[in-house]
Design an enzyme around this catalytic site. Structure first.
Site, PDB file in Angstrom:
ATOM      1  N   ASP A  67       0.648  -1.261  -0.282  1.00  0.00           N
ATOM      2  CA  ASP A  67      -0.463  -0.460   0.129  1.00  0.00           C
ATOM      3  C   ASP A  67       1.050   1.510   0.166  1.00  0.00           C
ATOM      4  OD1 ASP A  67      -1.506   1.534   0.700  1.00  0.00           O
ATOM      5  OD2 ASP A  67      -2.930   1.260   2.272  1.00  0.00           O
ATOM      6  N   PHE A 108      -9.991  -1.073   0.065  1.00  0.00           N
ATOM      7  CA  PHE A 108      -9.810  -1.434   0.935  1.00  0.00           C
ATOM      8  C   PHE A 108     -10.575  -3.133   0.458  1.00  0.00           C
ATOM      9  CE2 PHE A 108      -9.126  -3.699   5.399  1.00  0.00           C
ATOM     10  CZ  PHE A 108      -8.097  -3.035   5.613  1.00  0.00           C
TER      11      PHE A 108
HETATM   12  P1  IMP Z   1       2.014  -0.306   3.398  1.00  0.00           P
HETATM   13  O1  IMP Z   1       2.731  -0.138   4.793  1.00  0.00           O
HETATM   14  O2  IMP Z   1       0.829   1.018   3.417  1.00  0.00           O
HETATM   15  O3  IMP Z   1       2.740  -1.007   2.198  1.00  0.00           O
HETATM   16  O4  IMP Z   1       0.844  -1.743   3.947  1.00  0.00           O
HETATM   17  C1  IMP Z   1       0.881  -2.507   3.806  1.00  0.00           C
HETATM   18  C2  IMP Z   1       0.011  -3.614   4.469  1.00  0.00           C
HETATM   19  O5  IMP Z   1      -1.220  -3.118   5.251  1.00  0.00           O
HETATM   20  C3  IMP Z   1      -0.205  -5.243   4.258  1.00  0.00           C
HETATM   21  O6  IMP Z   1       0.897  -5.921   5.182  1.00  0.00           O
HETATM   22  C4  IMP Z   1      -1.510  -5.185   5.254  1.00  0.00           C
HETATM   23  O7  IMP Z   1      -1.622  -5.903   6.338  1.00  0.00           O
HETATM   24  C5  IMP Z   1      -2.085  -4.192   5.457  1.00  0.00           C
HETATM   25  N1  IMP Z   1      -3.076  -3.510   4.511  1.00  0.00           N
HETATM   26  C6  IMP Z   1      -2.923  -2.395   3.533  1.00  0.00           C
HETATM   27  N2  IMP Z   1      -4.219  -2.331   2.687  1.00  0.00           N
HETATM   28  C7  IMP Z   1      -4.869  -3.380   2.718  1.00  0.00           C
HETATM   29  C8  IMP Z   1      -6.559  -4.192   2.379  1.00  0.00           C
HETATM   30  O8  IMP Z   1      -6.972  -3.328   1.718  1.00  0.00           O
HETATM   31  N3  IMP Z   1      -7.358  -4.562   3.318  1.00  0.00           N
HETATM   32  C9  IMP Z   1      -6.464  -5.940   4.259  1.00  0.00           C
HETATM   33  N4  IMP Z   1      -4.765  -5.338   4.345  1.00  0.00           N
HETATM   34  C10 IMP Z   1      -4.066  -4.036   3.937  1.00  0.00           C
END
Ligand code: IMP
Ligand code: MG
Length: 186
Positions: free
Chosen positions: A107, A156
């Protein structure tokens, strides 16, 4: 716990499409790592587990697996902030291994950025990233992604390892939640 159909907005990636793409990724990884000794797949708990177990069965190169867990804190459960902390370390010494990090979703990129920095300090022979879902438009930290399943819009999602408050990881597809209909612990 409610039936997911009560707050399902749409199925974003269905089971057949997921499995087809995962087989392709496995074949690509098998080609790239052919003949490589000491391949280690590292899965970040818990979201990456379903992807890992399907993917590894399409990888024909002998390999090991290990697990690590991290937690993000600072904001709500649906966003990371860059404040990431290791909660479960690996059992494997990675300094002589070719490491492929297997993750469910990227994300902002903060989580993978933290994990890649952390793993790099242990000097693996190589370090690559395989991610099933890429919310590319949300990226705040650039991350090299060597294997990508699908680029998805900024919605999401849950299912196929991804949870809504720890439930629904078992669903065989990736679904979008209707946040107006979903309330935690209902
Ligand atoms: P980042 O650190 O923002 O890249 O987020 C990564 C983490 O956020 C992932 O490993 C997930 O645990 C969680 N995450 C991000 N987007 C989603 C989603 O749409 N559904 C469920 N978990 C998410
Ligand atoms: Mg995750």
């Amino acid at each position: 716990m409610r039936d997911y159909r009560e707050f399902l907005s749409e199925i974003l990636v269905d089971e057949a499409t997921l499995q087809r793409r995962i087989a392709e990724l496995g074949a690509e990884i098998s080609r790239d790592y052919a003949g490589v000794e000491n391949l280690l797949l590292i899965c970040i708990l818990r979201g990456g587990v379903v992807f890992l177990v399907d993917l590894m069965r399409h990888i024909t190169v002998p390999h090991m697996v290990d697990f690590m867990a991290i937690s993000s804190y600072g904001v709500g459960a649906r966003e990371t902030t860059g404040h990431v902390r290791l909660t479960l370390d690996l059992q494997t010494d990675i300094h002589d291994k070719h490491v492929l990090l297997v993750e469910d979703i990227i994300d902002s990129g903060y989580t993978l950025s933290y994990v890649l920095d952390f793993l790099s300090t242990r000097k693996p022979k190589s370090l690559k990233v395989c991610v099933l879902l890429d919310k590319a438009e949300r990226r705040e930290v650039p991350i090299p992604i060597h294997y990508r399943g699908f680029t998805i819009p900024n919605k999401f999602v849950f299912g196929y390892g991804l949870d809504l408050d720890e439930y629904y990881r078992n669903l065989p597809f990736v679904a979008v939640v209707d946040l107006e209909k979903y309330t935690p612990s209902s």
